[in-house]
Design a protein around this motif. Structure first.
Motif, PDB file in Angstrom:
ATOM      1  N   PRO A  14     -54.438  13.122  42.685  1.00  0.00           N
ATOM      2  CA  PRO A  14     -55.245  12.365  41.732  1.00  0.00           C
ATOM      3  C   PRO A  14     -56.463  11.699  42.382  1.00  0.00           C
ATOM      4  O   PRO A  14     -56.378  11.159  43.482  1.00  0.00           O
ATOM      5  N   THR A  15     -57.562  11.764  41.647  1.00  0.00           N
ATOM      6  CA  THR A  15     -58.797  11.118  42.084  1.00  0.00           C
ATOM      7  C   THR A  15     -59.030   9.841  41.275  1.00  0.00           C
ATOM      8  O   THR A  15     -58.210   9.466  40.452  1.00  0.00           O
ATOM      9  N   PHE A  16     -60.204   9.229  41.498  1.00  0.00           N
ATOM     10  CA  PHE A  16     -60.583   8.049  40.708  1.00  0.00           C
ATOM     11  C   PHE A  16     -60.568   8.375  39.210  1.00  0.00           C
ATOM     12  O   PHE A  16     -60.325   7.501  38.389  1.00  0.00           O
ATOM     13  N   GLU A  17     -60.840   9.644  38.893  1.00  0.00           N
ATOM     14  CA  GLU A  17     -60.812  10.008  37.482  1.00  0.00           C
ATOM     15  C   GLU A  17     -59.410   9.825  36.893  1.00  0.00           C
ATOM     16  O   GLU A  17     -59.259   9.358  35.771  1.00  0.00           O
ATOM     17  N   ASP A  18     -58.418  10.205  37.675  1.00  0.00           N
ATOM     18  CA  ASP A  18     -57.038   9.997  37.210  1.00  0.00           C
ATOM     19  C   ASP A  18     -56.731   8.508  37.097  1.00  0.00           C
ATOM     20  O   ASP A  18     -55.991   8.076  36.227  1.00  0.00           O
ATOM     21  N   GLY A  19     -57.328   7.738  38.005  1.00  0.00           N
ATOM     22  CA  GLY A  19     -57.168   6.280  37.906  1.00  0.00           C
ATOM     23  C   GLY A  19     -57.762   5.754  36.609  1.00  0.00           C
ATOM     24  O   GLY A  19     -57.174   4.891  35.956  1.00  0.00           O
ATOM     25  N   VAL A  20     -58.916   6.281  36.242  1.00  0.00           N
ATOM     26  CA  VAL A  20     -59.568   5.861  34.991  1.00  0.00           C
ATOM     27  C   VAL A  20     -58.736   6.281  33.782  1.00  0.00           C
ATOM     28  O   VAL A  20     -58.493   5.498  32.875  1.00  0.00           O
ATOM     29  N   ARG A  21     -58.282   7.519  33.804  1.00  0.00           N
ATOM     30  CA  ARG A  21     -57.474   8.031  32.675  1.00  0.00           C
ATOM     31  C   ARG A  21     -56.217   7.173  32.475  1.00  0.00           C
ATOM     32  O   ARG A  21     -55.835   6.839  31.366  1.00  0.00           O
ATOM     33  N   CYS A  22     -55.584   6.838  33.574  1.00  0.00           N
ATOM     34  CA  CYS A  22     -54.371   6.010  33.514  1.00  0.00           C
ATOM     35  C   CYS A  22     -54.707   4.638  32.936  1.00  0.00           C
ATOM     36  O   CYS A  22     -53.996   4.114  32.082  1.00  0.00           O
ATOM     37  N   GLN A  23     -55.829   4.089  33.397  1.00  0.00           N
ATOM     38  CA  GLN A  23     -56.260   2.771  32.924  1.00  0.00           C
ATOM     39  C   GLN A  23     -56.560   2.797  31.421  1.00  0.00           C
ATOM     40  O   GLN A  23     -56.263   1.839  30.709  1.00  0.00           O
ATOM     41  N   GLU A  24     -57.097   3.887  30.968  1.00  0.00           N
ATOM     42  CA  GLU A  24     -57.372   4.018  29.526  1.00  0.00           C
ATOM     43  C   GLU A  24     -56.088   3.895  28.709  1.00  0.00           C
ATOM     44  O   GLU A  24     -56.042   3.208  27.692  1.00  0.00           O
TER      45      GLU A  24
END
Lengths: 378, 378, 378, 378
Positions: free
Chosen positions: B348-358
């Motif tokens: 997972p990248t920062f994008e996965d971090g963002v998706r999770c945060q969403e």
């Protein structure tokens, strides 16, 4: 039927359930139950659904309206009752152990064979759906060549030294302790599943040598105050190693001192192609492992033997609804009734009772001698 | 690396083990660890095997001899450090949660993408062999169409009301309670395994509203006497329902009040052809059921993901030797190092971090509103 | 350290982890690793973090900068290396089995005692948190008088007859098969937990008598094509009954043919007050039963030995985070290093290696004779 | 009794077993069973042990020799039969669900209360020994304040799209799908164990919208060839979150699409002092955790509810002998018969049927609205 206590109740229930959940070729008519105490047996007859009762088994076995006799009396009475019933031409179904010793057991088998009556012994665990599945797997060759057979039958109802001296703890009535009572089941399952024993060696213990004698004892317990102590004359635990005729290594332990284990009757069988494992405390499950499964997905499967595909399960409830201990009795009763009604094959017979007794005695002899004993020797 | 407490130790260990048990295309050189307390960070540097240390992360991110920064500081510091590191052109690897809120997380992702640096987030559970196997099974189509996804992440370390007010219980530092800390893991695993969330609805609780404030707090506990009570400003437990974009129904619960459950991070996925189940407390096992198995032999398989066939398992010990919690960190570190060294794909990248945060924020919004919230709406 | 394969890796890792996760009174400095193949040992030295390497253990044991020698070479080399190291006054830590036979083992013990060096043997399983808890429970008297001890150590890596003839299958190098390799662990755990053996009787099997010989063998497998078959000269499985000096009955089985069992190292101990059960495949758990629990609430407890209260667990991760197989090596290395550094007590020593070997040989003798053999007799 | 299929068999068996294994103050006399198909019901009467039969329930409810009516007909017939029986002053015992909808259920309750007859509903799972133990533990305060209640009821008999359209899949007959059939059980157990629901929100699915229509359908399956497809008008799965009046968080899922789960009816309750967990597939066991246990020995206990201390268990077999699914029916039948005979308190009554229906409908309403619905609102 002779005997109306724990096993008498289990067998009575079985005959009633056979009529309700199975379709044997002949209906079971529950004619009479027999016990020495008139009040007790009369109450049992009513409660358990028998048409009548007797207080003398000699009268019971002579009744013309009765075709077969089910013997649930204490072990020391099995032989005399069975021989009398056979002499009257009755078919006989007997609780295990067949007799107190091997020579008595052999005498019973010979009598039954000579008289040409049908005979069975109540090794009920053979008839649970998960055990039937185990048998089918072994017979299909899915386990391959058998390398290991290990069984435990562990209980803990004697671990308290204040547990009283029940009849099951007296050699003259019970014949044997944990060995004859519960190793007998393990030996029968091993014979059923993988075949005959070659030789054995064992050891045993009576951990608590004296126990309180109660005024009146019943089943596993009793009533009244303990006025004195009596000697325990049977084993609390017996373990043994075995070589099977097919080359497998065997390992057995029976104990009434296995704290926390209530009815831990297990077997695990390792073959060249797979393994199965079963435990009476979760009797609806069979653990199954196949080497031929894709390596990254191989693992012990927890098969719930409650599906329409599993023997006897379809006679009860829909998928996933478990059954209990007593259902093994219903199934064996059904098979024996079918055997009487239609001549369908039936095992275990008195011969299986004799074979089991041979192994039990070979183990006892090995304990006495301190060396391996061939089962053929006894 | 910034941070030297629980996660600092786990990450340091991971880098050392990568060199010993794996063969990345570039060796990891552990340059410097950073923390505010010089005595503490110096001791940690020595103990954990770092060449040096810094007490100011602003200096750390400017060092020319460092290619990538691993951020283990408390959650409220992630953003500032990451942005600074990115500004210096460093690759960044960040503990979860990426940031205290979604807009910060998006800012971090945008910065990393704009700068063209490589970025990763430490959703370590993806990298356990049994979870990798789960992913492989789902991707292969062996489960068929997915109908149900259920996850729990249950702990009990807060059930005692005298457990002190650690930084993880303060919204301004931790951002969130059980939801952001452990539902975050469950959300990431769900996205990893079956794909994106469509809409959610939840509820939560703070069962104990005030807790003792200790003089000094560290990790999950602290020292000194409690002179007063402080308010708990995060959730003790959050549960939610979800609809996935592929039509599956989802169910999630995270709690720090699940008495007796220590680290009960589980998922169970039902598809039209099979089911899989996993539990972090037995992280080496995957339960697997296939409908295509012969009906009378179908059952949940306990697959021990310790065999040479299982990803990463072969780098450790022979068949049947289990690994532990920390190995997930070693594997993710290995994959990120490979990503840096050879350009191999990494998630997972920062994008996965963002998706999770969403998803996390959509749940919080649904709690506020009392209605379903579409993830795309946040 | 001598040896750089499976065990060499496990031990190297252990020394590194000791420094990181424990605080021994002396730091471990990893001076040199030794192996015959220069290329191999050089690579291992770098990968595993050793300062240097040697290709001749005779040189290694003479080096002045080395205080203790860890012997991981194949079993047939243990004695010669250990005696040489002891002669140089080095402390020695040896993989099990101590030697190929009892007389060699006794010679090693005598030499170590005479030289006054410190000595240890790597029975690593003693040092897992759940096993330490088992020991504490037994020693506290919470199980009461011990009645039964049963152990299994079951693997299945030999069940395929095409598995090649590794060094572990040759008597002249390995000394013994499943018996010496894995029953040895079970015997040591039994001695550790409940005390000394009195007498034993066993049986064994070599199910597959010939196996393919590969051009080059390594660990459990090898490379190259199989040009011929070679004889397997050790046992595939050995089982035995035991009487313990404290009166308990014992039952042991080790097999490399137990299909589906990968590393099923278990023990179950029944005492008059309670029972414990452990399984290496779930090494973080101990099953515990106490008779003194309220009867309607008594049951086997699944204790997860990952809490701060459990020995060694606090050195790793927070509550509920499991550890793996290799951690036992870290713990035993820590204890031995502490023993060297501070004189803290340490077991198992060479004496435990000798005691274990006595039981192993008594079992072999009982198989030869077909009768019980007293352990004191060998 | 009205109805002679799956539930008719289970109830008939229950009444017979009550007489044999329990001592109610009045004996159960099985007067007549009723069904529309004369041949079928006549055979059932004989097989199940009824004195006679009827083909018109209107005649049955008028018979003077009958005191109470047991209603096992399909759900759409419950109301009419119950109202007629009540009008005749008969006591009534009804399978769940009480009716097809809440207003019907309320009408039935009102009628029964007005007529002063005794009434019961067959939430049989309350009466299993392990569930009775769960109730006793919660009521004793041993779990403390309740924080979480989670239940699953998972089956997989519909996952095959070729499974035919049984009556249970038609809204006009069954009223509801998985929700009314099996969530109903989970809702009742939750109310029984921890009390009333406050508000709920849910979602559901009908994964397979059309199924083959067989010529004749029976129970879960049917016979004949499928000539056409018919619409499935009930849910295949329904899940919901709940807030309880005592502040606990709740989570429920019922599905007939949970591949591999046969009858996975579970609950897990976390309280401030302990946790309990139960699963119908191992219905004799209760998992119990107490925080007050010594920390290093705390763990989930597997309590086998087969001991004399456990309610109902002593009426069956000795220690450790498990019972099955059908025994819950025997126990509820015993309690209802006792209620009729001696006026002993009895629950669940029609009121419990109404309460359960309220929750079911609140969930359906929440699905329609997409928001939380208060149970008091429906």
């Amino acid at each position: 039927m002779v005997g109306y206590k724990f096993m008498g109740k289990a067998h009575s229930n079985a005959y009633k359930q056979v009529n309700m959940f199975f379709d044997p070729d002949a209906e079971v008519v529950m004619k009479a139950i027999c016990g020495r105490d008139e009040q007790g047996v009369k109450a049992a007859a009513e409660k358990f659904g028998w048409e009548g009762y007797e207080t003398d088994w000699r009268k019971l076995v002579k009744r013309d309206d009765i075709d077969f006799i089910d013997i649930n009396a204490p072990s020391d009475a099995h032989k005399e009752i069975a021989l009398a019933a056979i002499a009257e031409g009755k078919h006989v179904f007997c609780e295990k152990p067949l007799a107190l010793n091997l020579s008595d057991a052999r005498e019973m088998l010979a009598a039954a064979e000579k008289a040409g009556v049908k005979h069975g012994i109540c090794f009920n665990y053979r008839f649970l759906p998960a055990v039937q599945l185990a048998k089918k797997i072994v017979d299909s060759g899915k386990l391959g060549e058998i390398h290991h057979y290990r069984a435990t039958y562990l209980q803990d109802w004697l671990v308290d030294p204040e547990t009283p001296l029940a009849w099951r703890l007296k050699k003259e009535i019970a014949g044997s302790g944990a060995h004859g009572d519960i190793n007998a089941h393990s030996i029968d399952l091993a014979r059923f599943l993988i075949g005959e024993f070659d030789r054995v060696i064992g050891h045993n213990r009576t951990f608590v040598k004296e126990r309180p004698v109660l005024e009146s004892s019943s089943g596993l317990t009793g009533t009244g105050s303990a006025t004195e102590k009596g000697e325990v004359t049977v084993d609390d635990a017996t373990a043994f190693l075995a070589d099977f005729k097919n080359g497998a290594m065997g390992m057995f332990v029976a104990s009434r001192f296995a704290t926390g284990r209530k009815n831990h009757n297990t077997f695990e069988i390792h073959g060249s192609k797979g393994t199965i494992r079963w435990d009476l405390e979760n009797l609806n499950e069979l653990q199954v492992y196949f080497r031929e499964d894709e390596p990254e997905l191989a693992g012990f499967r927890r098969v719930l033997a409650t599906e329409p595909e599993h023997k006897y399960a379809g006679n009860w409830w829909p998928t996933g609804h478990i059954i209990g201990y007593e259902h093994g009795f219903v199934h064996i009763a059904y098979e024996f009734v079918q055997h009487l009604a239609s001549g369908s094959p039936f095992a275990p017979t008195f011969e299986d009772g004799v074979r089991c007794q041979e192994v039990l005695e070979a183990v006892d002899l090995s304990i006495e001698r301190g060396t391996w004993v061939s089962v053929e020797e006894v």
